[in-house]
Design a protein around this motif. Sequence first.
Motif, PDB file in Angstrom:
ATOM      1  N   UNK A  77       0.818  -1.221   0.000  1.00  0.00           N
ATOM      2  CA  UNK A  77       0.000   0.000   0.000  1.00  0.00           C
ATOM      3  C   UNK A  77       0.848   1.265   0.000  1.00  0.00           C
ATOM      4  N   UNK A  78       2.120   1.162   0.423  1.00  0.00           N
ATOM      5  CA  UNK A  78       2.954   2.360   0.570  1.00  0.00           C
ATOM      6  C   UNK A  78       3.877   2.542  -0.630  1.00  0.00           C
ATOM      7  N   UNK A  79       3.284   2.590  -1.833  1.00  0.00           N
ATOM      8  CA  UNK A  79       4.067   2.766  -3.052  1.00  0.00           C
ATOM      9  C   UNK A  79       4.017   4.223  -3.497  1.00  0.00           C
ATOM     10  N   UNK A  80       5.160   4.744  -3.906  1.00  0.00           N
ATOM     11  CA  UNK A  80       5.203   6.060  -4.529  1.00  0.00           C
ATOM     12  C   UNK A  80       6.235   6.005  -5.644  1.00  0.00           C
ATOM     13  N   UNK A  81       6.030   6.823  -6.672  1.00  0.00           N
ATOM     14  CA  UNK A  81       6.924   6.803  -7.826  1.00  0.00           C
ATOM     15  C   UNK A  81       8.348   7.165  -7.420  1.00  0.00           C
ATOM     16  N   UNK A  82       8.487   8.199  -6.584  1.00  0.00           N
ATOM     17  CA  UNK A  82       9.810   8.625  -6.147  1.00  0.00           C
ATOM     18  C   UNK A  82      10.507   7.515  -5.362  1.00  0.00           C
ATOM     19  N   UNK A  83       9.742   6.831  -4.517  1.00  0.00           N
ATOM     20  CA  UNK A  83      10.294   5.773  -3.680  1.00  0.00           C
ATOM     21  C   UNK A  83      10.812   4.607  -4.530  1.00  0.00           C
ATOM     22  N   UNK A  84      10.011   4.191  -5.513  1.00  0.00           N
ATOM     23  CA  UNK A  84      10.379   3.041  -6.332  1.00  0.00           C
ATOM     24  C   UNK A  84      11.532   3.373  -7.273  1.00  0.00           C
ATOM     25  N   UNK A  85      11.460   4.508  -7.973  1.00  0.00           N
ATOM     26  CA  UNK A  85      12.488   4.845  -8.962  1.00  0.00           C
ATOM     27  C   UNK A  85      13.834   5.145  -8.313  1.00  0.00           C
ATOM     28  N   UNK A  86      13.822   5.637  -7.074  1.00  0.00           N
ATOM     29  CA  UNK A  86      15.093   5.920  -6.414  1.00  0.00           C
ATOM     30  C   UNK A  86      15.823   4.630  -6.025  1.00  0.00           C
ATOM     31  N   UNK A  87      15.060   3.583  -5.721  1.00  0.00           N
ATOM     32  CA  UNK A  87      15.648   2.307  -5.315  1.00  0.00           C
ATOM     33  C   UNK A  87      15.845   1.382  -6.517  1.00  0.00           C
ATOM     34  N   UNK A  88      14.885   1.378  -7.451  1.00  0.00           N
ATOM     35  CA  UNK A  88      14.922   0.492  -8.613  1.00  0.00           C
ATOM     36  C   UNK A  88      14.781   1.306  -9.901  1.00  0.00           C
TER      37      UNK A  88
END
Length: 399
Positions: free
Chosen positions: A161-172
């Motif tokens: 539930x805690x997905x954000x574009x910035x969060x995902x693209x910064x890690x992957x």
Amino acid sequence: MTICKYIRQKKRYILMYVSLLLTFFFACYYFTNYEKYTTPSVTRLAQGSNAYYKDHPNGVVQALDHGCYLQTSNFSQHQHSEELLAERNCRKKMPVALVLGAALSGSATLKSALSFHPNVTVPEFTVPLNFTDIGPYLAKMPHSLPHQVTIGECQEYLYMTDLSKQMVTSVFPGLKVIILIRDPVARAMSEFLALKSKSSSKVYRQSISKYLHLPVGTSRRDPHKVVKERMWTGKNSQLYDTSPDDIHYNLEDTFEETVLESAKIDPVHFLVQRSIYGSGIRKWVRVIPPQNMLILDAERFAQSPVETLEIVERFLGLSPFYRKDFFSFDLSKGEFCFNSPVRSCVEPLPMQKPLPALSDEIVTLLREFLLRSIKVQSKYANAYFPHLGENPLIYTPFR
């Protein structure tokens, strides 16, 4: 003179007998070392090394040298020595792709198949993802050769539930996502059967509980509680997120009793919630480009694994590797085996036997409730999926 004359007269027969004898010895030697010549990458773990012993006809487990570790026929990974890791330039890498999947839709089996690809490494165990502390996640990834890519897998990623574009693209950066889905009614019934089985794995129950925050099988905290209307109104009502505090966890004697409340589908029962794929798919579409998402039909994967794996190879940019004779899959029996490069089978999940039949009424009710979610997943899949009701309902849990 007599002996020499005899040899000259019988030399044809003597040469024939010698040839047969030599052929016999060479044949014995070849078949004794057959495995060595036909599968040079397959090794038998020897005494005195980091051997992995288990009950096996030959006393040891067959293993594949996958570059930075040995992978045994039961999918265990045994890392090479630090010296060999350094010599082969092995490093831990973040995954370039994640295999999600509705629960019991074959994501673990797909990961097992990908683990044999010479250009792929996968973690041995499911690794929970915490975007705020990525260090422990990377530490649990396998070592890989410079040309190999790492692919992660966890069915619970679909329910994050805690997905954000910035969060995902910064890690992957550039992450690709593979999502397996199956008939949502069959999926819900499969999970019910697995959890109701007396031999149900405690590990599996705990993995469900970890997502739900409460033990599976507990009664509703308040069976008369009315779910907030704001959460279940409007055209997108069946895709709304639900607070874990509102989810029902009870497991009754029958599937019907479990997912029905007042003759209607219980919208906040966890078996129903985990079959609403559209919600999870839509969250991932918001954080990665559509071309980086691949949605697969789990039933089709079980019926034709090579066809599905060829699609995955093209999607990930991998070289062709899989052949039809590599696999022996039977979804109805829950048998998923790999014949090559190492003979191995995915351990089936337990299920209640004999399999109970579902009434047409409950199937119709659940499909009507899930129709909105089906439309959403079809919109983003950009591919044909069998319409609800086209395939026979196969309840077998698909790990």
